[in-house]
Motif scaffolding. Structure first.
Motif, PDB file in Angstrom:
ATOM      1  N   PRO A  42      32.553  27.319 -48.635  1.00 16.77           N
ATOM      2  CA  PRO A  42      31.448  26.597 -48.006  1.00 16.77           C
ATOM      3  C   PRO A  42      30.446  26.127 -49.066  1.00 16.77           C
ATOM      4  N   ASP A  43      29.529  25.292 -48.654  1.00 17.07           N
ATOM      5  CA  ASP A  43      28.471  24.797 -49.536  1.00 17.07           C
ATOM      6  C   ASP A  43      27.768  25.955 -50.242  1.00 17.07           C
ATOM      7  N   ALA A  66      30.333  25.514 -55.203  1.00 11.47           N
ATOM      8  CA  ALA A  66      30.672  24.447 -54.259  1.00 11.47           C
ATOM      9  C   ALA A  66      29.434  23.585 -53.997  1.00 11.47           C
ATOM     10  N   ASP A  67      29.628  22.279 -54.015  1.00  7.80           N
ATOM     11  CA  ASP A  67      28.567  21.317 -53.690  1.00  7.80           C
ATOM     12  C   ASP A  67      28.959  20.663 -52.371  1.00  7.80           C
ATOM     13  N   GLY A  68      28.739  21.375 -51.289  1.00  6.75           N
ATOM     14  CA  GLY A  68      29.285  21.008 -49.992  1.00  6.75           C
ATOM     15  C   GLY A  68      30.591  21.758 -49.817  1.00  6.75           C
ATOM     16  N   PRO A  69      31.222  21.624 -48.661  1.00  2.40           N
ATOM     17  CA  PRO A  69      32.515  22.294 -48.472  1.00  2.40           C
ATOM     18  C   PRO A  69      33.530  21.775 -49.487  1.00  2.40           C
ATOM     19  N   VAL A  70      34.335  22.680 -50.019  1.00  5.42           N
ATOM     20  CA  VAL A  70      35.326  22.287 -51.031  1.00  5.42           C
ATOM     21  C   VAL A  70      36.626  23.053 -50.807  1.00  5.42           C
ATOM     22  N   LYS A  71      37.722  22.359 -51.079  1.00  4.46           N
ATOM     23  CA  LYS A  71      39.046  23.007 -51.048  1.00  4.46           C
ATOM     24  C   LYS A  71      39.634  22.872 -52.440  1.00  4.46           C
ATOM     25  N   VAL A  72      40.078  24.007 -52.993  1.00  6.95           N
ATOM     26  CA  VAL A  72      40.677  24.006 -54.328  1.00  6.95           C
ATOM     27  C   VAL A  72      42.088  24.560 -54.262  1.00  6.95           C
ATOM     28  N   GLY A  73      42.913  24.109 -55.164  1.00  7.24           N
ATOM     29  CA  GLY A  73      44.242  24.662 -55.337  1.00  7.24           C
ATOM     30  C   GLY A  73      44.234  25.548 -56.566  1.00  7.24           C
ATOM     31  N   LEU A  74      44.796  26.742 -56.462  1.00  2.00           N
ATOM     32  CA  LEU A  74      44.944  27.624 -57.617  1.00  2.00           C
ATOM     33  C   LEU A  74      46.297  27.317 -58.239  1.00  2.00           C
ATOM     34  N   LEU A  75      46.269  27.002 -59.519  1.00  2.00           N
ATOM     35  CA  LEU A  75      47.503  26.607 -60.197  1.00  2.00           C
ATOM     36  C   LEU A  75      48.342  27.832 -60.570  1.00  2.00           C
ATOM     37  N   ILE A 101      40.625  20.581 -57.794  1.00  2.00           N
ATOM     38  CA  ILE A 101      39.832  20.230 -56.617  1.00  2.00           C
ATOM     39  C   ILE A 101      40.667  19.316 -55.725  1.00  2.00           C
ATOM     40  N   LEU A 102      40.970  19.810 -54.531  1.00  2.00           N
ATOM     41  CA  LEU A 102      41.768  19.053 -53.569  1.00  2.00           C
ATOM     42  C   LEU A 102      40.882  18.215 -52.647  1.00  2.00           C
ATOM     43  N   GLU A 103      39.724  18.749 -52.296  1.00  2.00           N
ATOM     44  CA  GLU A 103      38.758  18.039 -51.448  1.00  2.00           C
ATOM     45  C   GLU A 103      37.364  18.511 -51.821  1.00  2.00           C
ATOM     46  N   GLY A 104      36.402  17.608 -51.842  1.00  2.00           N
ATOM     47  CA  GLY A 104      35.015  17.972 -52.094  1.00  2.00           C
ATOM     48  C   GLY A 104      34.653  17.894 -53.562  1.00  2.00           C
ATOM     49  N   ARG A 105      33.568  18.607 -53.886  1.00  5.96           N
ATOM     50  CA  ARG A 105      33.108  18.608 -55.277  1.00  5.96           C
ATOM     51  C   ARG A 105      32.409  19.914 -55.604  1.00  5.96           C
ATOM     52  N   VAL A 106      32.298  20.169 -56.912  1.00  2.00           N
ATOM     53  CA  VAL A 106      31.674  21.400 -57.395  1.00  2.00           C
ATOM     54  C   VAL A 106      30.662  21.061 -58.476  1.00  2.00           C
TER      55      VAL A 106
END
Length: 134
Positions: A18-19, A82-91, A36-41
């Motif tokens: 979340p944000d 997180a700068d707003g909601p964000v979705k990340v992928g762990l490599l 970063i899959l969606e959003g921003r950090v």
């Protein structure tokens, strides 16, 4: 910035934040690399004058790579929030380590040197910025 399709096969799992959620804490140990899959950090660093925002990263950007590229265990050099909601992928770190072992020693040293230089340059820019604020 679009996500490079060559990175998708490396995504081992996904996490949502979340944000304002702390994703990486400066000084913590860890070796995950995030996509970063969606959003921003926001990338932030502690200084003698408080916390300074270094940059904003958006969809398609990778963060957390410096520990890996510098080929030495150590603390995280900055916090990521997180700068707003964000979705990340762990490599997939096992897969990345296997592939990294296959590249030439010279290229490994080059990548490590570039990563270290970027970290040093960021530190100098923060110092200059703080000195100008006085």
């Amino acid at each position: 910035m679009a996500i490079d399709s060559r990175l998708y096969p490396y995504v081992l799992s996904e996490e949502e934040y979340p944000d304002k959620a702390l994703i990486i804490a400066e000084g913590s140990q860890g070796d995950w690399i995030y996509l970063i899959l969606e959003g921003r950090v926001l990338v932030k660093k502690k200084t003698s004058k408080g916390v300074v925002k270094i940059t904003t990263l958006e969809e398609g950007a990778v963060f957390g790579e410096q520990v890996f590229l510098q080929m030495q265990a150590g603390p995280r050099s900055a916090s990521v929030v997180a700068d707003g909601p964000v979705k990340v992928g762990l490599l997939d770190m096992d897969r990345l380590r296997k592939e990294f072992r296959l590249i030439s020693p010279l290229l490994k040293v080059l990548l490590s040197t570039i990563s270290k230089r970027l970290e040093d340059a960021t530190g100098r820019l923060i110092s200059l910025s703080l000195n100008q604020d006085q």
